[in-house]
Design an enzyme around this catalytic site. Structure first.
Site, PDB file in Angstrom:
ATOM      1  N   GLY A 198       0.795  -1.217   0.000  1.00 30.27           N
ATOM      2  CA  GLY A 198       0.000   0.000   0.000  1.00 30.27           C
ATOM      3  C   GLY A 198       0.833   1.274   0.000  1.00 30.27           C
TER       4      GLY A 198
ATOM      5  CG  HIS B 164       6.716   5.655 -57.841  1.00 27.25           C
ATOM      6  ND1 HIS B 164       5.595   6.451 -57.859  1.00 27.25           N
ATOM      7  CD2 HIS B 164       7.592   6.209 -58.719  1.00 27.25           C
ATOM      8  CE1 HIS B 164       5.784   7.435 -58.722  1.00 27.25           C
ATOM      9  NE2 HIS B 164       6.986   7.313 -59.253  1.00 27.25           N
TER      10      HIS B 164
ATOM     11  NE  ARG C 156      16.747  -5.360 -69.780  1.00 25.57           N
ATOM     12  CZ  ARG C 156      16.514  -4.061 -69.856  1.00 25.57           C
ATOM     13  NH1 ARG C 156      16.259  -3.351 -68.776  1.00 25.57           N
ATOM     14  NH2 ARG C 156      16.526  -3.466 -71.029  1.00 25.57           N
TER      15      ARG C 156
END
Ligand code: UD1
Ligand code: MG
Length: 446
Positions: A85, A349, A426
């Site tokens: 308490g 983006h 690529r």
């Protein structure tokens, strides 16, 4: 003689902050007082407010799990082994008081909104025991209630959980008190265990003081400043109020919030005048935003510096030591971590830029990803001035793309690229004449 008199008149003051107890009503594994409001633990808000009082000693009574927490490094710490308490916690704290302390302020660590000015008002109280009270609009609140005599001086504090009827009293106990230490030391041994809760209540000191003919006094404060956080509902109420305060201050300093109620701003955010913050923006820890910046809707920033006139978002995520220099724009669904984006660079983006330096005027095409992590270590990507990274490129770090280079769209780049060179990585495009005609013909026969 004159000097001796002055010394004798100086009141030595201390603060005890109660921060032990289970915080059971939070239903959380985190100790209650470490729960944050606007990014700062509740206990730290109280410690910071106390700095504005000129006191000679600050004591925090805390639970064993917080004994060595760094938040307590500049305070005297007393451990309350069992939460018996507020009265028991106060008794323990008083044992640690320096012998020359005459006046003691008692605060609770679960009141993060407390206003230093209210504490200053308490400093001027003259009575042996002063209680901070607040006029409650809602009588259902669980605060203890202060009973006063005809001169409006407190005579007792009653807890509502033991007696619903006291809820009719509208004067709530803020949980903040000033005591003359001499009186306190005399009264504390007389505090008794509450028969229902088995706790010792600091609030019972008021009745004891009145019985012993000590003087009491009431200081009224605004309820909002002493909102006691005992549940996650109250934590969210405290957060709302704190957010309102923080954004009001920024607005008065010239920051334009489009819909202030929808954005979260950490307590330590620095935002320059002329900056516009659109709806639903999160400004987390350690963010410095200069002047005339635009933070567009739904962006999430933490640990970053954004320099003048930059445009961030919508839907941008900046984290972990990011520096965005003047005039760049970073847009939709771009995440940046631990990187510097130099002047006039663009990443508009769908990109992840991690552990990178992006040079002045560089353009990061949509869908570009820096591969900075091999599962064990992080690696750097250097992108030079005026580099053009084609859309959907993958930059496998460590890697250096020198000034003026071009990366062809869709490339996976694993080796450094020289200045002004074009790197393509690529497969070559093939085209088969009239292939579609024979393909369709095959199906039309079936
Ligand atoms: C307490 C007061 C209540 C008051 C309210 C204000 C008592 C008995 N009641 O109720 O009158 O209106 O604050 O917010 O004091 N603590 C300890 N050790 C313990 C128990 C608590 O250090 O054994 C600390 C807690 O960490 C907390 C503060 O004391 O910071 C208050 O305890 P809490 O349990 O929150 O008391 P309330 O029910 O809010
Ligand atoms: Mg409380």
């Amino acid at each position: 003689m004159v000097l001796g008199q002055t010394l004798a008149q100086t009141t030595m003051k201390a603060v005890i902050i109660l921060s032990a107890g289970h915080g059971k009503r939070m239903k959380s594994a985190l100790p209650k007082v470490l729960h944050k409001v606007a990014g700062k633990p509740m206990l730290q808000w109280v410690l910071d407010a106390v700095k504005t009082l000129k006191v000679d000693q600050v004591i925090v009574v805390t639970s064993p799990e917080l004994e060595h927490h760094e938040i307590l490094k500049n305070t005297d710490v007393v451990v309350q082994e069992f939460p018996l308490g507020t009265g028991d916690a106060l008794k323990l704290g008083v044992q640690k008081l320096n012998s020359n302390i005459d006046k003691l302020f008692l605060l609770c660590a679960d009141t993060p909104l407390l206003n230093p000015q209210d504490l200053k008002n308490l400093e001027h109280s003259k009575a042996d025991l002063t209680v901070v009270g607040m006029q409650l609009d809602d009588l259902n609140k669980s605060y203890g209630r202060i009973e006063c005599n005809s001169q409006c001086n407190p005579v007792a504090i009653r807890e509502t959980k033991h007696n619903e009827n006291v809820k009719n009293i509208s004067l709530g106990n803020a949980g903040v008190y000033a005591f003359k230490v001499e009186m306190l030391k005399e009264l504390l041994p007389h505090l008794e265990i509450n028969s229902e809760s088995r706790e010792i209540y600091a609030t019972d000191l008021v009745e004891l003081a009145v019985k012993q003919k000590y003087t009491t006094e009431l200081v009224i404060a605004d309820e909002e400043n002493f909102l006691g956080v005992n549940t996650l509902v109250e934590l969210s109420q405290a957060e709302n109020i704190m957010q309102h305060r923080i954004k009001t201050q920024h607005m008065l300093n010239g920051v334009h919030f489009l819909l202030p109620d929808t954005s979260y701003i950490n307590y330590d955010a620095e935002i320059g005048a002329g900056t516009i913050i659109e709806q639903s923006v999160h400004i987390g820890k350690n963010v410095h935003i200069a002047q005339n910046v635009k933070i567009l809707g739904f962006s999430y920033l933490s640990n970053c510096t954004v320099e003048n006139a930059a445009s961030i978002g919508p839907f941008a995520h900046l984290r972990g030591n990011v520096v965005v220099e003047e005039h760049p724009s970073k847009g939709n669904f771009v995440e940046v971590k631990g990187s510097t984006i130099s002047k006039n660079a663009k990443a508009k983006h769908l990109s992840y830029i991690g552990d990178a330096i992006v040079g002045e005027g560089a353009n990061i095409g949509a869908g570009t990803i820096t591969c900075n992590y091999n599962g064990f270590e992080k690696f750097k990507t250097h992108i030079g001035k005026n580099v053009m990274i084609g859309a959907n490129s993958t930059l496998v770090a460590p890697i250096m793309i020198n000034d003026g280079a071009y990366i062809a769209a869709g490339s996976v780049i694993t080796e450094d690229v020289g200045p002004d060179n074009l790197a393509i990585s690529r497969t070559q495009q093939q085209e088969k004449n009239a292939w579609a005609l024979s393909f369709r013909a095959k199906y039309s026969k079936k």
